[in-house]
Design a protein around this motif. Structure first.
Motif, mmCIF file in Angstrom:
data_model
loop_
_atom_site.group_PDB
_atom_site.id
_atom_site.type_symbol
_atom_site.label_atom_id
_atom_site.label_comp_id
_atom_site.label_asym_id
_atom_site.label_seq_id
_atom_site.Cartn_x
_atom_site.Cartn_y
_atom_site.Cartn_z
ATOM 1 N N GLU A 41 89.300 -22.014 117.237
ATOM 2 C CA GLU A 41 88.163 -21.108 117.382
ATOM 3 C C GLU A 41 86.957 -21.699 116.681
ATOM 4 N N TYR B 80 96.190 -14.474 118.631
ATOM 5 C CA TYR B 80 96.816 -14.047 117.370
ATOM 6 C C TYR B 80 98.306 -14.297 117.428
ATOM 7 N N PRO B 81 98.918 -14.658 116.351
ATOM 8 C CA PRO B 81 98.367 -14.674 115.007
ATOM 9 C C PRO B 81 97.821 -16.025 114.563
ATOM 10 N N ARG B 82 98.018 -17.097 115.345
ATOM 11 C CA ARG B 82 97.755 -18.433 114.812
ATOM 12 C C ARG B 82 96.671 -19.149 115.601
ATOM 13 N N HIS B 83 95.629 -19.561 114.888
ATOM 14 C CA HIS B 83 94.606 -20.459 115.402
ATOM 15 C C HIS B 83 93.824 -21.009 114.217
ATOM 16 N N PHE B 84 93.047 -22.063 114.451
ATOM 17 C CA PHE B 84 92.210 -22.634 113.398
ATOM 18 C C PHE B 84 90.921 -23.115 114.022
ATOM 19 N N LEU C 165 94.653 -29.358 107.163
ATOM 20 C CA LEU C 165 95.545 -28.644 108.060
ATOM 21 C C LEU C 165 96.427 -29.644 108.792
ATOM 22 N N ASN D 270 97.923 -25.572 120.716
ATOM 23 C CA ASN D 270 97.252 -25.145 119.495
ATOM 24 C C ASN D 270 95.898 -24.575 119.896
ATOM 25 N N GLN E 73 101.485 -19.464 122.720
ATOM 26 C CA GLN E 73 101.857 -18.278 121.947
ATOM 27 C C GLN E 73 101.443 -16.991 122.633
ATOM 28 N N PHE F 90 99.338 -29.929 111.835
ATOM 29 C CA PHE F 90 99.753 -29.151 112.998
ATOM 30 C C PHE F 90 100.586 -30.022 113.934
ATOM 31 N N GLU G 238 91.981 -24.693 123.779
ATOM 32 C CA GLU G 238 93.419 -24.923 123.667
ATOM 33 C C GLU G 238 93.667 -26.414 123.814
#
Length: 144
Positions: free
Chosen positions: A119, A62-66, A7, A116, A58, A9, A111
Motif C-alpha cells: 500500500e 487485511y490483515p497483511r500488507h506493507f 521487512l 504480497n 490472502q 517477506f 500485488e
C-alpha cells in the motif's frame, strides 16, 4: 543516520522479484544470493527470501500488507504513474479515503507476483499518520 525499517517477506524466485521491485518500483538492489535479495526501498531495507512454500492470495488487503507513506502528494502520484507505466498489478486503483475529514488520504495497493500486497499512501493532514486518535476509522471497513 535515522532508524531504518526492515521487512523480510517470501518470494518464489529472485528473477521475478527483481522485475517487480527493482525494474517496476525502482528499488536499488543490494546483496544477492540464490535464496535472497536485499533491496533499498526508498531508504528502507527489504529482504526477499525464496521459499518453497505455496504462496497464495490472502483474499483481502487485511490483515497483511506493507508499503510507504509519502511526504508529498507529488511523490505519491509519481509512484502511481510509474506503477501504471511498468504494468504492475494494481490490487486497488488509486483513490481517496475519508474525503473531507482530518483522516483524508490518497491510497493504492499493488500485488507483487507472489501475492504480497503493498500500500502507498499520502495523507492530506500529516497529523493523521500517527494521531487523530479521537477518530475511529482505520482502513476500509471494520473486520467482523
Amino acid at each position: 543516520m535515522a532508524n531504518l525499517f526492515h521487512l523480510a517477506f517470501p518470494v518464489s524466485n529472485i528473477l521475478d522479484t527483481k522485475r517487480f521491485y527493482v525494474d517496476g518500483l525502482g528499488c536499488q538492489p543490494g546483496r544477492e544470493s540464490p535464496s535472497a535479495l536485499i533491496m533499498n526501498f526508498q531508504g528502507h531495507q527489504l529482504v526477499a527470501h525464496v521459499t518453497r512454500d505455496q504462496l497464495s492470495d490472502q483474499g483481502s488487503i487485511y490483515p497483511r500488507h506493507f508499503g510507504l507513506v509519502f511526504d508529498t502528494e507529488a511523490d505519491w502520484e509519481a509512484l502511481a504513474e510509474r506503477a501504471k507505466v511498468q504494468n504492475l498489478s494494481f490490487y486497488q486503483q488509486p483513490k481517496c479515503r475519508f474525503r473531507g475529514t482530518p483522516l483524508e488520504h490518497r491510497t493504492f495497493f499493488l500485488e507483487d507476483p507472489f501475492h504480497n500486497l503493498l500500500e502507498f499512501k499520502y495523507y492530506c493532514h500529516p497529523s493523521a499518520i500517527f494521531g487523530e486518535s479521537h477518530h475511529a476509522q482505520v482502513g476500509e471497513v471494520a473486520m467482523a
